[in-house]
Write a protein that holds these residues in place. Structure first.
Motif, PDB file in Angstrom:
ATOM      1  N   ALA A  68       0.859  -1.194   0.000  1.00 33.47           N
ATOM      2  CA  ALA A  68       0.000   0.000   0.000  1.00 33.47           C
ATOM      3  C   ALA A  68       0.885   1.230   0.000  1.00 33.47           C
ATOM      4  O   ALA A  68       1.854   1.310   0.755  1.00 33.47           O
ATOM      5  N   ARG A  95      -3.662   4.035  -0.948  1.00 34.43           N
ATOM      6  CA  ARG A  95      -4.362   4.439   0.270  1.00 34.43           C
ATOM      7  C   ARG A  95      -3.345   4.835   1.330  1.00 34.43           C
ATOM      8  O   ARG A  95      -2.166   4.538   1.222  1.00 34.43           O
ATOM      9  N   SER A 123       1.198   3.873   5.111  1.00 33.58           N
ATOM     10  CA  SER A 123       0.101   3.281   4.338  1.00 33.58           C
ATOM     11  C   SER A 123      -0.039   1.794   4.624  1.00 33.58           C
ATOM     12  O   SER A 123      -1.159   1.270   4.750  1.00 33.58           O
ATOM     13  N   PHE A 124       1.083   1.097   4.725  1.00 27.77           N
ATOM     14  CA  PHE A 124       1.041  -0.344   4.993  1.00 27.77           C
ATOM     15  C   PHE A 124       0.590  -0.625   6.420  1.00 27.77           C
ATOM     16  O   PHE A 124      -0.237  -1.509   6.656  1.00 27.77           O
ATOM     17  N   LEU A 127      -3.177  -0.570   7.015  1.00 27.38           N
ATOM     18  CA  LEU A 127      -4.079  -1.479   6.316  1.00 27.38           C
ATOM     19  C   LEU A 127      -5.066  -2.096   7.302  1.00 27.38           C
ATOM     20  O   LEU A 127      -4.706  -2.414   8.438  1.00 27.38           O
ATOM     21  N   ILE A 132      -9.838  -5.603   1.568  1.00 23.97           N
ATOM     22  CA  ILE A 132      -9.049  -5.994   0.398  1.00 23.97           C
ATOM     23  C   ILE A 132      -9.757  -7.118  -0.353  1.00 23.97           C
ATOM     24  O   ILE A 132     -10.214  -8.094   0.248  1.00 23.97           O
ATOM     25  N   ALA A 157      -2.179  -4.799  10.551  1.00 27.50           N
ATOM     26  CA  ALA A 157      -1.400  -5.439   9.485  1.00 27.50           C
ATOM     27  C   ALA A 157      -1.293  -6.938   9.732  1.00 27.50           C
ATOM     28  O   ALA A 157      -1.329  -7.746   8.788  1.00 27.50           O
ATOM     29  N   VAL A 160      -4.472  -8.475   8.597  1.00 24.71           N
ATOM     30  CA  VAL A 160      -4.510  -8.539   7.141  1.00 24.71           C
ATOM     31  C   VAL A 160      -3.676  -9.718   6.642  1.00 24.71           C
ATOM     32  O   VAL A 160      -4.071 -10.426   5.704  1.00 24.71           O
TER      33      VAL A 160
END
Length: 353
Positions: A68, A95, A123-124, A127, A132, A157, A160
């Motif tokens: 991201a 994003r 950004s990462f 998440l 997603i 993260a 995710v």
């Protein structure tokens, strides 16, 4: 001769490797602070998983990078640079508000206390699970690679990561994990052993070393297991690997890397590979001086992925990955720039036990 593909359900034909992780900018000031007067701060584009993707693309393995990035000019330049290396960028999410950065003084290692991270709220790291479309992300993918750095940056993260692994596993995608440990990243109230075992349960290949397996997977190592012979390290690696296979039965391949300081600026390096068919070890590589330690382990991981794609035997895969990782120590960047043919030429004769 044992082909790793005979031990795992994996068909690389016509499909790509997907590397998932945080893109990072590495700032490398000199130890004396000369960069302040020169107005020049060396900057490298990296991140563990991007380093793997860079090597694979260089070696003609179809690969896409998934991360991201914010929607701004800098991110556009970064994507352009990645695409210029032959790496797919179409799945990168736009994003968030910032790119992760870390500062590493020249000549030091990312495991060194001198590393400074500036990754909060990247950004990462921001998440969120449930946002997603994994069917889109994994379209055309046969191999999914990530590292233990991914779940270290934030709890969301980590969630995710778990989502991705569940989808990939359910759809027959081969999964590899690098047990990278970065102590300064685990700052959200969880320790690696709270998170990583739940992720490792979905993995087909796990790479690291005996100490990473102890810290992250609670696979025990004898107290003060240091200053041992190569044979002793290899023996412990086999014991640790057998326990990993027992606790995580989906995992069919375990790799261990051993890199020790040698002299004032040198390195001694060897590796091992463990499968249901047996254990294998590399020759010992040694040098009195290196250029850059960053990305050597990533290059080893890429070497394994490449060799399995090439349907090499277990020993051939280990030998190529080890030579690739050692070669990376002489390259001043985060990722390798050495062609596969040159790595083959640098493989040392295998040692007899």
């Amino acid at each position: 001769m044992v082909n790793i593909l005979n031990m795992v359900e994996f068909d690389p034909a016509g499909k790509e490797v997907l590397c998932f992780g945080e893109l990072l900018l590495r700032m490398s000031p000199d130890a004396g602070g000369t960069w302040l007067n020169d107005h020049q701060l060396p900057c490298f584009l990296g991140g563990a998983e991007l380093n793997v993707a860079t090597a694979l693309s260089l070696w003609d393995i179809p690969v896409t990078y998934f991360t991201a990035l914010p929607d701004n000019i800098l991110a556009g330049q970064l994507k352009g640079s990645i695409a210029g290396k032959g790496i797919g960028t179409d799945k990168i999410l736009a994003r968030g508000e910032r790119v992760g950065i870390y500062y590493l003084p020249q000549g030091t290692d990312v495991k060194n206390a001198g590393v400074i991270y500036d990754r909060a709220n990247s950004s990462f790291a921001t998440l969120q699970p449930g946002t997603i479309d994994w069917s889109m992300v994994f379209k055309g993918v046969s191999w999914f690679h990530f590292s233990a750095i991914c779940p270290a940056v934030s709890e969301s993260a980590a969630e995710v990561c778990l989502e991705a692994l569940k989808y990939a596993s359910a759809n027959g995608i081969f999964i590899s994990l690098d047990l990278n440990y970065r102590a300064k990243l685990w700052q959200y109230g969880k320790q690696p052993a709270d998170i990583i075992p739940g992720l490792a349960a979905y993995c087909d290949l796990i790479m690291g070393n005996i100490w990473a397996a102890e810290r992250m997977l609670t696979i025990p190592v004898p107290l003060d297991f240091q200053d041992k012979t190569k044979a002793e390290y290899l023996s412990q690696a086999e014991l640790s690997s057998l326990e990993i296979r027992r606790q995580f039965p989906k995992c069919k391949v375990i790799a261990n890397t051993f890199r020790f300081d040698s002299g004032e600026k040198g390195v001694k390096y060897f590796t091992s590979l463990h499968t249901a068919k047996g254990s294998y070890h590399s020759a010992t590589y040694q040098t009195e001086e290196i250029v850059d330690k960053v990305g050597s382990g990533d290059c080893f991981m890429a070497g394994l992925i490449y060799s399995i794609h090439q349907q090499k035997t277990a020993q051939e895969s280990l030998d190529f990955a080890t030579a690739a990782a050692f070669n990376k120590l002489f390259i001043a960047s985060d990722a390798t720039s050495t062609k596969a043919a040159d790595i083959y030429d640098s493989i040392l004769p295998h040692e007899k036990k």
